[in-house]
Design an enzyme around this catalytic site. Structure first.
Site, mmCIF file in Angstrom:
data_model
loop_
_atom_site.group_PDB
_atom_site.id
_atom_site.type_symbol
_atom_site.label_atom_id
_atom_site.label_comp_id
_atom_site.label_asym_id
_atom_site.label_seq_id
_atom_site.Cartn_x
_atom_site.Cartn_y
_atom_site.Cartn_z
ATOM 1 N N GLU A 21 0.829 -1.205 0.000
ATOM 2 C CA GLU A 21 0.000 0.000 0.000
ATOM 3 C C GLU A 21 0.865 1.258 0.000
ATOM 4 O O GLU A 21 2.042 1.225 0.374
ATOM 5 C CB GLU A 21 -0.919 0.011 1.217
ATOM 6 C CG GLU A 21 -0.172 0.078 2.538
ATOM 7 C CD GLU A 21 -1.103 0.260 3.719
ATOM 8 O OE1 GLU A 21 -1.601 1.378 3.878
ATOM 9 O OE2 GLU A 21 -1.297 -0.702 4.480
ATOM 10 N N LYS A 151 -4.697 -2.469 14.441
ATOM 11 C CA LYS A 151 -3.975 -1.482 15.235
ATOM 12 C C LYS A 151 -4.558 -1.424 16.644
ATOM 13 O O LYS A 151 -5.769 -1.545 16.839
ATOM 14 C CB LYS A 151 -4.036 -0.121 14.548
ATOM 15 C CG LYS A 151 -3.360 -0.114 13.180
ATOM 16 C CD LYS A 151 -3.447 1.241 12.517
ATOM 17 C CE LYS A 151 -2.721 1.231 11.172
ATOM 18 N NZ LYS A 151 -3.426 0.469 10.141
#
EC number: 4.2.1.70
Length: 296
Positions: A21, A151
């Protein structure tokens, strides 16, 4: 869509390819660590016999396999941070944009790339109904996503529940617990564990042959020596979240702000861990991509 000659040739010749990404470059890491890390991850892939394909949008053109010059040009253009739903806007309005997990997955699928390495997936945020497009995209795109779980700034329990609701196949790599980015392993059990890249390739092949759409999420914990304790991260997190709410930061701006602020509060400790888990995920993604080719 522009697919670089190196990536196009690799796909045509059956050479393993992994997607990377561009958000981690544009919004995930501070300069110059972002550019240095992007270059290092691509070099790692090449050293392991795999062609890296960094995905991003430059002035409205989707590029699969960005060159260093294109990455630099994108960064200079103050790129948007986009998920799948914003791809048409960026393309139609000739904007430059860094792709998040969801957008990178969708573009990788269109380009014919089966494996994607990222840091951590988005999920359900704490305290509201902010749910990342990453989860809904994983319900649609047939791509292997290698990540260090989600996360730690997210509601981990709700994120796992949403993954189940959207029928996303999740396996732990050499772990029975769901990993949470810097903090290593959470207390939440995983139903399925695998201990080799070959097994991951087998599961993905079975998924595709059965016509079951959606991603295979490989939860790959950060190496133990780079784990930061939950208590330490929580201290940084509480301060960063408080500042985030005070500043009125919302939506896609939340995660980059929190990651940047936590890196400052930890004197760079979280930054080091972030880079190491990215390297760990790219290495596993390369092994999986090669296993898929040997099975073909």
């Amino acid at each position: 869509m522009i697919i670089s000659e190196k990536v196009k040739k690799a796909l045509e010749d059956g050479i393993p390819v992994i997607a990377l990404e561009s958000t981690v470059i544009a919004h995930g890491l501070p300069y110059p660590h972002n550019v240095e890390t992007a270059k290092m991850l691509e070099e790692m892939a090449l050293e392991n016999g795999v062609v890296p394909a960094t995905i991003g949008i430059l002035k409205g053109e989707i590029i699969v396999g960005m060159s260093q010059e294109q990455i630099n040009e994108m960064l200079a253009d103050e790129p948007l941070k986009i998920g799948t739903r914003e791809i048409p806007y960026a393309v139609g309005m000739k904007k430059s944009a860094a792709t998040t997990v969801s957008a990178t997955m969708r573009i990788a699928k269109i380009a014919g790339i089966d494996v994607f390495a990222t840091g951590g997936i988005g999920g359900v945020h704490i305290g509201d109904w902010d749910v990342s497009q990453d989860i809904t995209e994983m319900a649609k795109s047939d791509v292997i996503v290698v990540s260090a779980g989600c996360k730690s700034i997210l509601d981990v329990k709700k994120t796992i529940e949403f993954l189940e609701t959207f029928q996303v196949t999740v396996v732990g790599y050499k772990t029975n617990k769901f990993p949470i980015f810097y903090e290593g392993l959470s207390d939440f059990n995983l139903e399925h564990r695998v201990d080799s890249p070959e097994d991951i390739a087998k599961i993905f092949r079975a998924k595709k042959s059965l016509g079951i759409e959606g991603a295979l999420l490989v939860a790959n914990p950060i190496p133990q020596e780079f784990v930061i304790s939950e208590q330490e991260v929580d201290g940084y997190m509480k301060q960063a979240l408080s500042e985030c709410f005070e500043k009125g930061i919302t939506g896609k701006a939340v995660t980059p702000y929190l990651l940047s602020r936590i890196a400052q509060l930890s004197n760079g400790k979280t930054l080091t861990s972030n880079i190491e888990l990215l390297k760990n995920n790219v290495l596993l993604a390369c092994q999986i991509a090669k296993s898929l080719k040997t099975m073909a």
